[in-house]
Motif scaffolding. Structure first.
Motif, PDB file in Angstrom:
ATOM      1  N   SER A   8       0.836  -1.204   0.000  1.00  0.00           N
ATOM      2  CA  SER A   8       0.000   0.000   0.000  1.00  0.00           C
ATOM      3  C   SER A   8       0.868   1.251   0.000  1.00  0.00           C
ATOM      4  O   SER A   8       0.568   2.230  -0.694  1.00  0.00           O
ATOM      5  CB  SER A   8      -0.915   0.002   1.224  1.00  0.00           C
ATOM      6  OG  SER A   8      -1.733  -1.143   1.253  1.00  0.00           O
ATOM      7  N   PHE A  15       1.724   6.798  -6.718  1.00  0.00           N
ATOM      8  CA  PHE A  15       0.671   7.736  -7.116  1.00  0.00           C
ATOM      9  C   PHE A  15       1.170   9.177  -7.027  1.00  0.00           C
ATOM     10  O   PHE A  15       1.052   9.956  -7.973  1.00  0.00           O
ATOM     11  CB  PHE A  15      -0.559   7.536  -6.222  1.00  0.00           C
ATOM     12  CG  PHE A  15      -1.697   8.456  -6.540  1.00  0.00           C
ATOM     13  CD1 PHE A  15      -2.578   8.165  -7.568  1.00  0.00           C
ATOM     14  CD2 PHE A  15      -1.903   9.616  -5.810  1.00  0.00           C
ATOM     15  CE1 PHE A  15      -3.638   9.010  -7.862  1.00  0.00           C
ATOM     16  CE2 PHE A  15      -2.956  10.467  -6.100  1.00  0.00           C
ATOM     17  CZ  PHE A  15      -3.821  10.167  -7.132  1.00  0.00           C
ATOM     18  N   PHE A  52      -3.885   9.219 -13.777  1.00  0.00           N
ATOM     19  CA  PHE A  52      -4.787   8.235 -13.179  1.00  0.00           C
ATOM     20  C   PHE A  52      -4.832   6.969 -14.040  1.00  0.00           C
ATOM     21  O   PHE A  52      -4.787   5.846 -13.516  1.00  0.00           O
ATOM     22  CB  PHE A  52      -6.189   8.815 -13.026  1.00  0.00           C
ATOM     23  CG  PHE A  52      -6.271  10.001 -12.107  1.00  0.00           C
ATOM     24  CD1 PHE A  52      -5.366  10.177 -11.077  1.00  0.00           C
ATOM     25  CD2 PHE A  52      -7.262  10.967 -12.279  1.00  0.00           C
ATOM     26  CE1 PHE A  52      -5.436  11.276 -10.223  1.00  0.00           C
ATOM     27  CE2 PHE A  52      -7.346  12.061 -11.428  1.00  0.00           C
ATOM     28  CZ  PHE A  52      -6.433  12.218 -10.406  1.00  0.00           C
ATOM     29  N   TYR A  55      -1.572   5.107 -13.670  1.00  0.00           N
ATOM     30  CA  TYR A  55      -1.481   4.497 -12.341  1.00  0.00           C
ATOM     31  C   TYR A  55      -2.186   3.147 -12.310  1.00  0.00           C
ATOM     32  O   TYR A  55      -1.641   2.152 -11.809  1.00  0.00           O
ATOM     33  CB  TYR A  55      -2.093   5.436 -11.306  1.00  0.00           C
ATOM     34  CG  TYR A  55      -2.147   4.867  -9.908  1.00  0.00           C
ATOM     35  CD1 TYR A  55      -1.009   4.804  -9.119  1.00  0.00           C
ATOM     36  CD2 TYR A  55      -3.348   4.384  -9.377  1.00  0.00           C
ATOM     37  CE1 TYR A  55      -1.047   4.265  -7.839  1.00  0.00           C
ATOM     38  CE2 TYR A  55      -3.397   3.853  -8.100  1.00  0.00           C
ATOM     39  CZ  TYR A  55      -2.250   3.805  -7.334  1.00  0.00           C
ATOM     40  OH  TYR A  55      -2.301   3.275  -6.081  1.00  0.00           O
ATOM     41  N   PHE A  56      -3.394   3.092 -12.858  1.00  0.00           N
ATOM     42  CA  PHE A  56      -4.151   1.837 -12.824  1.00  0.00           C
ATOM     43  C   PHE A  56      -3.557   0.795 -13.773  1.00  0.00           C
ATOM     44  O   PHE A  56      -3.803  -0.401 -13.611  1.00  0.00           O
ATOM     45  CB  PHE A  56      -5.622   2.096 -13.149  1.00  0.00           C
ATOM     46  CG  PHE A  56      -6.357   2.807 -12.047  1.00  0.00           C
ATOM     47  CD1 PHE A  56      -6.500   2.228 -10.806  1.00  0.00           C
ATOM     48  CD2 PHE A  56      -6.883   4.075 -12.243  1.00  0.00           C
ATOM     49  CE1 PHE A  56      -7.159   2.884  -9.771  1.00  0.00           C
ATOM     50  CE2 PHE A  56      -7.544   4.744 -11.219  1.00  0.00           C
ATOM     51  CZ  PHE A  56      -7.674   4.149  -9.986  1.00  0.00           C
ATOM     52  N   SER A  84     -14.230   3.472  -1.752  1.00  0.00           N
ATOM     53  CA  SER A  84     -12.789   3.541  -1.522  1.00  0.00           C
ATOM     54  C   SER A  84     -12.210   4.886  -1.951  1.00  0.00           C
ATOM     55  O   SER A  84     -12.807   5.602  -2.767  1.00  0.00           O
ATOM     56  CB  SER A  84     -12.102   2.416  -2.312  1.00  0.00           C
ATOM     57  OG  SER A  84     -10.706   2.540  -2.274  1.00  0.00           O
ATOM     58  N   SER A  85     -11.036   5.207  -1.426  1.00  0.00           N
ATOM     59  CA  SER A  85     -10.352   6.436  -1.814  1.00  0.00           C
ATOM     60  C   SER A  85      -9.861   6.391  -3.255  1.00  0.00           C
ATOM     61  O   SER A  85      -9.501   7.427  -3.823  1.00  0.00           O
ATOM     62  CB  SER A  85      -9.163   6.696  -0.881  1.00  0.00           C
ATOM     63  OG  SER A  85      -8.276   5.599  -0.870  1.00  0.00           O
ATOM     64  N   ILE A  86      -9.846   5.209  -3.881  1.00  0.00           N
ATOM     65  CA  ILE A  86      -9.433   5.138  -5.284  1.00  0.00           C
ATOM     66  C   ILE A  86     -10.585   5.454  -6.238  1.00  0.00           C
ATOM     67  O   ILE A  86     -10.375   5.532  -7.460  1.00  0.00           O
ATOM     68  CB  ILE A  86      -8.822   3.765  -5.642  1.00  0.00           C
ATOM     69  CG1 ILE A  86      -9.874   2.649  -5.564  1.00  0.00           C
ATOM     70  CG2 ILE A  86      -7.636   3.455  -4.763  1.00  0.00           C
ATOM     71  CD1 ILE A  86      -9.366   1.315  -6.084  1.00  0.00           C
ATOM     72  N   ASP A  87     -11.792   5.658  -5.705  1.00  0.00           N
ATOM     73  CA  ASP A  87     -12.941   5.945  -6.570  1.00  0.00           C
ATOM     74  C   ASP A  87     -12.779   7.266  -7.314  1.00  0.00           C
ATOM     75  O   ASP A  87     -13.159   7.383  -8.480  1.00  0.00           O
ATOM     76  CB  ASP A  87     -14.241   5.968  -5.752  1.00  0.00           C
ATOM     77  CG  ASP A  87     -14.608   4.604  -5.198  1.00  0.00           C
ATOM     78  OD1 ASP A  87     -14.109   3.601  -5.740  1.00  0.00           O
ATOM     79  OD2 ASP A  87     -15.386   4.546  -4.229  1.00  0.00           O
ATOM     80  N   PRO A  89      -9.904   8.909  -8.308  1.00  0.00           N
ATOM     81  CA  PRO A  89      -9.043   8.767  -9.487  1.00  0.00           C
ATOM     82  C   PRO A  89      -9.677   7.949 -10.610  1.00  0.00           C
ATOM     83  O   PRO A  89      -9.410   8.202 -11.791  1.00  0.00           O
ATOM     84  CB  PRO A  89      -7.792   8.064  -8.927  1.00  0.00           C
ATOM     85  CG  PRO A  89      -7.767   8.423  -7.498  1.00  0.00           C
ATOM     86  CD  PRO A  89      -9.207   8.490  -7.076  1.00  0.00           C
ATOM     87  N   SER A 190     -13.990  -1.699  -5.543  1.00  0.00           N
ATOM     88  CA  SER A 190     -12.887  -0.877  -5.043  1.00  0.00           C
ATOM     89  C   SER A 190     -12.696  -1.044  -3.538  1.00  0.00           C
ATOM     90  O   SER A 190     -11.577  -0.960  -3.028  1.00  0.00           O
ATOM     91  CB  SER A 190     -13.120   0.605  -5.393  1.00  0.00           C
ATOM     92  OG  SER A 190     -14.321   1.085  -4.804  1.00  0.00           O
ATOM     93  N   TYR A 201      -3.854  -2.181   1.845  1.00  0.00           N
ATOM     94  CA  TYR A 201      -4.604  -3.005   0.908  1.00  0.00           C
ATOM     95  C   TYR A 201      -5.175  -4.217   1.644  1.00  0.00           C
ATOM     96  O   TYR A 201      -4.527  -4.789   2.529  1.00  0.00           O
ATOM     97  CB  TYR A 201      -3.699  -3.476  -0.229  1.00  0.00           C
ATOM     98  CG  TYR A 201      -3.609  -2.523  -1.391  1.00  0.00           C
ATOM     99  CD1 TYR A 201      -3.448  -1.154  -1.190  1.00  0.00           C
ATOM    100  CD2 TYR A 201      -3.682  -2.978  -2.703  1.00  0.00           C
ATOM    101  CE1 TYR A 201      -3.353  -0.278  -2.248  1.00  0.00           C
ATOM    102  CE2 TYR A 201      -3.591  -2.108  -3.774  1.00  0.00           C
ATOM    103  CZ  TYR A 201      -3.420  -0.760  -3.539  1.00  0.00           C
ATOM    104  OH  TYR A 201      -3.342   0.101  -4.595  1.00  0.00           O
TER     105      TYR A 201
END
Length: 249
Positions: A8, A15, A52, A55-56, A84-87, A89, A190, A201
């Protein structure tokens, strides 16, 4: 657990490294665009969009599966489920010319605050009624000029497997006041990667994160914001349940 947290940390460093690596070219393009266009932040916003996406691609534990149309509506209120906080991005990787609200305050960090503002993020202090009114006016102007707004109507993240939280009214009030379509989006999976309240994670296995965009909702077909809100929440909950039954059964 230690390995998950180390992974993580690596993902977080990656990021922000990508963000900072492109700050200089992003600001350069922004300053040039500032001289010639009404919305120079559009030029700046191109850089994080590709960051973004990159990154993915780089992070092997997240397999992003998008079910979205080739051409996206403009002048729309995009409302999405939130695990999630990734939503953020995820949405920022494909929705153009947007503003979005957050309750995460980075205004005390000068470069982070300025960059977040240019990316399209607005910190909302719900206890400051004057600031709330000012933010609402900016979002309304954004929509009236044919641009987009991204809102997580739950206002917070729900845990994977839980039902959606109670929706807040702002997205639906904006849609009605500006006659802008609501674009519902379900983000599912997510929370299985990075959940609320946990900086690490949850798994080191590759996890599919599904993003499903539903058909636009015309606010003119509803009597008021409450009816529009209830309809949208039920639609998102039903689609989320349907997706979970297919994905996890």
């Amino acid at each position: 657990m230690r390995i998950k947290c180390l992974y993580s940390l690596w993902a977080l460093v990656l990021f922000w490294a990508l963000i900072f690596a492109l700050l200089i070219p992003a600001y350069t393009v922004y300053l040039i665009a500032f001289l010639f266009t009404k919305y120079p932040q559009d030029a700046f916003q191109i850089f994080p969009r590709y960051i973004f996406k990159l990154y993915f691609k780089i992070v092997p534990k997240i397999n992003l599966i998008l079910d979205i149309p080739d051409e996206l509506p403009m002048g729309a209120v995009y409302v999405a489920t939130h695990q999630s906080s990734i939503d953020y991005p995820i949405l920022g990787s494909f929705i153009p010319k947007y503003l979005s609200l957050t309750n995460v305050n980075v205004t005390w960090i000068p470069i982070a605050s300025t960059s977040a503002k240019l990316i399209g993020i607005r910190y909302l202090n719900s206890s400051d009624l004057g600031a709330v009114a000012k933010s609402y006016e900016e979002l309304q102007k954004q929509l009236n000029e044919g641009r987009n707004v991204i809102i997580f109507p739950e206002g917070t993240r729900h845990q994977a497997g839980e039902e959606l939280g109670k929706f807040k009214k702002v997205a639906f009030r904006l849609a009605l006041n500006t006659s802008s379509p609501i674009i519902p989006i379900v983000i599912e999976g997510s929370g299985k990667v990075l959940a609320k309240g946990d900086p690490c994670y949850k798994t080191l296995k590759q996890t599919d994160v599904h993003v499903k965009m539903l058909k636009p909702i015309d606010p003119k077909n509803f009597k008021g914001e409450r009816e529009l809100l209830k309809y949208t929440q039920k639609l998102l909950q039903d689609k989320k349940d349907e997706m979970c039954e297919i994905l996890y059964s």
